[in-house]
Motif scaffolding. Structure first.
Motif, mmCIF file in Angstrom:
data_model
loop_
_atom_site.group_PDB
_atom_site.id
_atom_site.type_symbol
_atom_site.label_atom_id
_atom_site.label_comp_id
_atom_site.label_asym_id
_atom_site.label_seq_id
_atom_site.Cartn_x
_atom_site.Cartn_y
_atom_site.Cartn_z
ATOM 1 N N LEU A 158 30.317 -62.637 21.508
ATOM 2 C CA LEU A 158 29.416 -63.122 21.950
ATOM 3 C C LEU A 158 27.758 -63.470 22.035
ATOM 4 O O LEU A 158 27.708 -62.285 21.561
ATOM 5 C CB LEU A 158 29.573 -63.556 23.528
ATOM 6 N N MET A 159 27.089 -63.698 21.295
ATOM 7 C CA MET A 159 25.754 -63.459 20.727
ATOM 8 C C MET A 159 25.236 -64.650 22.164
ATOM 9 O O MET A 159 25.327 -65.607 22.721
ATOM 10 C CB MET A 159 25.266 -64.403 19.719
ATOM 11 N N ARG A 160 23.893 -63.875 22.577
ATOM 12 C CA ARG A 160 23.218 -64.265 24.045
ATOM 13 C C ARG A 160 22.018 -65.221 23.451
ATOM 14 O O ARG A 160 21.615 -64.512 22.213
ATOM 15 C CB ARG A 160 23.298 -62.957 25.069
ATOM 16 N N ARG A 161 21.443 -65.248 24.793
ATOM 17 C CA ARG A 161 20.568 -66.732 24.875
ATOM 18 C C ARG A 161 19.603 -65.048 24.948
ATOM 19 O O ARG A 161 18.242 -65.851 24.526
ATOM 20 C CB ARG A 161 20.061 -67.839 25.495
ATOM 21 N N ASP A 162 19.326 -64.245 25.586
ATOM 22 C CA ASP A 162 18.147 -63.199 26.087
ATOM 23 C C ASP A 162 19.377 -61.900 26.689
ATOM 24 O O ASP A 162 20.751 -61.595 25.910
ATOM 25 C CB ASP A 162 17.693 -63.769 26.875
ATOM 26 N N SER A 172 17.576 -58.294 18.268
ATOM 27 C CA SER A 172 17.335 -60.123 18.437
ATOM 28 C C SER A 172 16.834 -60.723 17.012
ATOM 29 O O SER A 172 15.704 -59.513 16.829
ATOM 30 C CB SER A 172 16.079 -60.139 20.083
ATOM 31 N N ILE A 173 16.977 -62.113 17.583
ATOM 32 C CA ILE A 173 15.448 -62.462 16.359
ATOM 33 C C ILE A 173 15.119 -63.931 16.759
ATOM 34 O O ILE A 173 15.463 -64.798 17.934
ATOM 35 C CB ILE A 173 16.624 -62.806 15.136
ATOM 36 N N GLN A 184 14.061 -70.113 19.405
ATOM 37 C CA GLN A 184 14.328 -70.307 20.482
ATOM 38 C C GLN A 184 15.384 -68.579 20.301
ATOM 39 O O GLN A 184 14.908 -67.750 19.318
ATOM 40 C CB GLN A 184 15.768 -70.718 20.719
ATOM 41 N N SER A 185 15.623 -67.367 21.001
ATOM 42 C CA SER A 185 16.041 -66.365 20.664
ATOM 43 C C SER A 185 17.701 -66.109 20.705
ATOM 44 O O SER A 185 18.346 -66.780 21.214
ATOM 45 C CB SER A 185 15.318 -65.137 21.542
ATOM 46 N N MET A 186 17.866 -65.140 20.063
ATOM 47 C CA MET A 186 19.778 -64.943 20.172
ATOM 48 C C MET A 186 19.574 -63.516 19.924
ATOM 49 O O MET A 186 19.001 -62.727 19.109
ATOM 50 C CB MET A 186 19.873 -65.643 19.235
ATOM 51 N N LEU A 218 21.880 -62.876 11.458
ATOM 52 C CA LEU A 218 21.555 -62.063 13.159
ATOM 53 C C LEU A 218 22.883 -60.835 12.372
ATOM 54 O O LEU A 218 22.442 -59.855 12.478
ATOM 55 C CB LEU A 218 22.094 -62.204 14.312
ATOM 56 N N LEU A 219 24.275 -61.534 12.687
ATOM 57 C CA LEU A 219 25.349 -60.668 11.735
ATOM 58 C C LEU A 219 25.175 -60.461 11.075
ATOM 59 O O LEU A 219 25.885 -59.064 10.621
ATOM 60 C CB LEU A 219 26.490 -62.066 11.762
#
Length: 279
Positions: A158-162, A172-173, A184-186, A218-219
């Motif tokens: 699971l990737m988060r929004r924050d 984070s990106i 938005q951020s991930m 990100l991955l």
């Protein structure tokens, strides 16, 4: 057939079908059921024949010192077709249009039976390429990703929004979301076990593909390789997405102010032998 064997067959069938895609050792099964391997093999042949004759799945045998059996569930095309028709009917209901011009799908995403069917459909699409993890970004992508991961017998990431303090250090990106039209951020915890893994990214909706592209980036920073992108609904426009390749179950062609047209994509229609009742 003795009552004891009846009970053993039921237990063996339950054990085998409860672990789809996992090789089960004949030695371990023999020990667990307190039966000789020769007798176990005869039992497995009966179960294999019953499963295949009823279209429920297949049992593959592996020979050798590390031999065993692996259960492959069959795709219930009729059940999938029924649920697809329900999705199409629901998503073309004008009452599902939100003031921002999107479709309300939350109730469908959090219906266990319906989303399990969609998850198994995506799993069937990506099973041949080999997947180590299914990844998604919170929140609405979670049910579909979890159902897909369960069908593939892999873990979900699971990737988060924050950032979350409870997850420790994270990477984070920032990215531009095509659906919300804002930055938005991930983030993903550095402890996430994805390094070097083959990842399937799953989400509920795709417009331009900004979220999927951000997930790939990100991955990739973790040394993981995104081998596929699967979504429940993708908008037809824009035709050129920010990801080169993806598989959607349904395609939404927005038509003015109304809900437009929602239909299964080509690969789904071929798989389930779809017939358009509107024609």
């Amino acid at each position: 057939m003795s009552d004891h064997r009846h009970k053993r067959l039921v237990a063996l069938a339950r054990i085998v079908t409860a672990h789809p895609g996992t090789q089960l050792s004949l030695t371990d099964l023999s020990r667990e059921l307190s039966v000789a391997k020769s007798t176990l093999s005869e039992d497995l042949l009966l179960i294999k024949d019953a499963l295949e004759s009823h279209g429920l799945g297949y049992i593959d045998s592996q020979v050798g010192a590390a031999g065993g059996v692996t259960f492959r569930p069959a795709l219930d095309v009729g059940r999938i077709r029924t649920h697809l028709k329900h999705f199409v009917e629901e998503l073309t209901n004008p009452d599902r249009m939100t003031p921002d011009g999107f479709l309300y799908v939350t109730d469908l995403l959090f219906s266990p039976e319906r989303i399990d069917v969609m998850g198994s459909l995506l799993a069937e699409r990506f099973r041949p390429i080999g997947v180590d993890y299914v990844a998604t970004v919170e929140t609405r992508g979670i049910p579909l990703a979890l159902a897909c991961a369960r069908a593939l017998m892999v873990d979900m990431v699971l990737m988060r929004r924050d950032n979350r303090l409870s997850e420790g250090s994270s990477l984070s990106i920032n990215y531009l979301s095509g659906s919300s039209r804002r930055v938005q951020s991930m983030s993903l915890a550095r402890r996430a076990p994805v390094r070097g893994g083959r990842i399937l990214f799953v989400d509920d909706f795709m417009q331009a593909g900004g979220t999927a592209r951000a997930a790939q980036d990100l991955l990739g920073d973790f040394g993981a390789h995104v081998v596929g992108v699967g979504v429940l609904v993708a908008m037809r426009a824009p035709k050129k997405k920010l990801v080169d390749d993806y598989s959607a179950i349904l395609e939404w062609d927005r038509d003015g102010e109304g809900p437009g047209v929602v239909a299964p994509t080509d690969w789904v229609q071929r798989l389930v032998e779809w017939e358009d009742d509107s024609e």
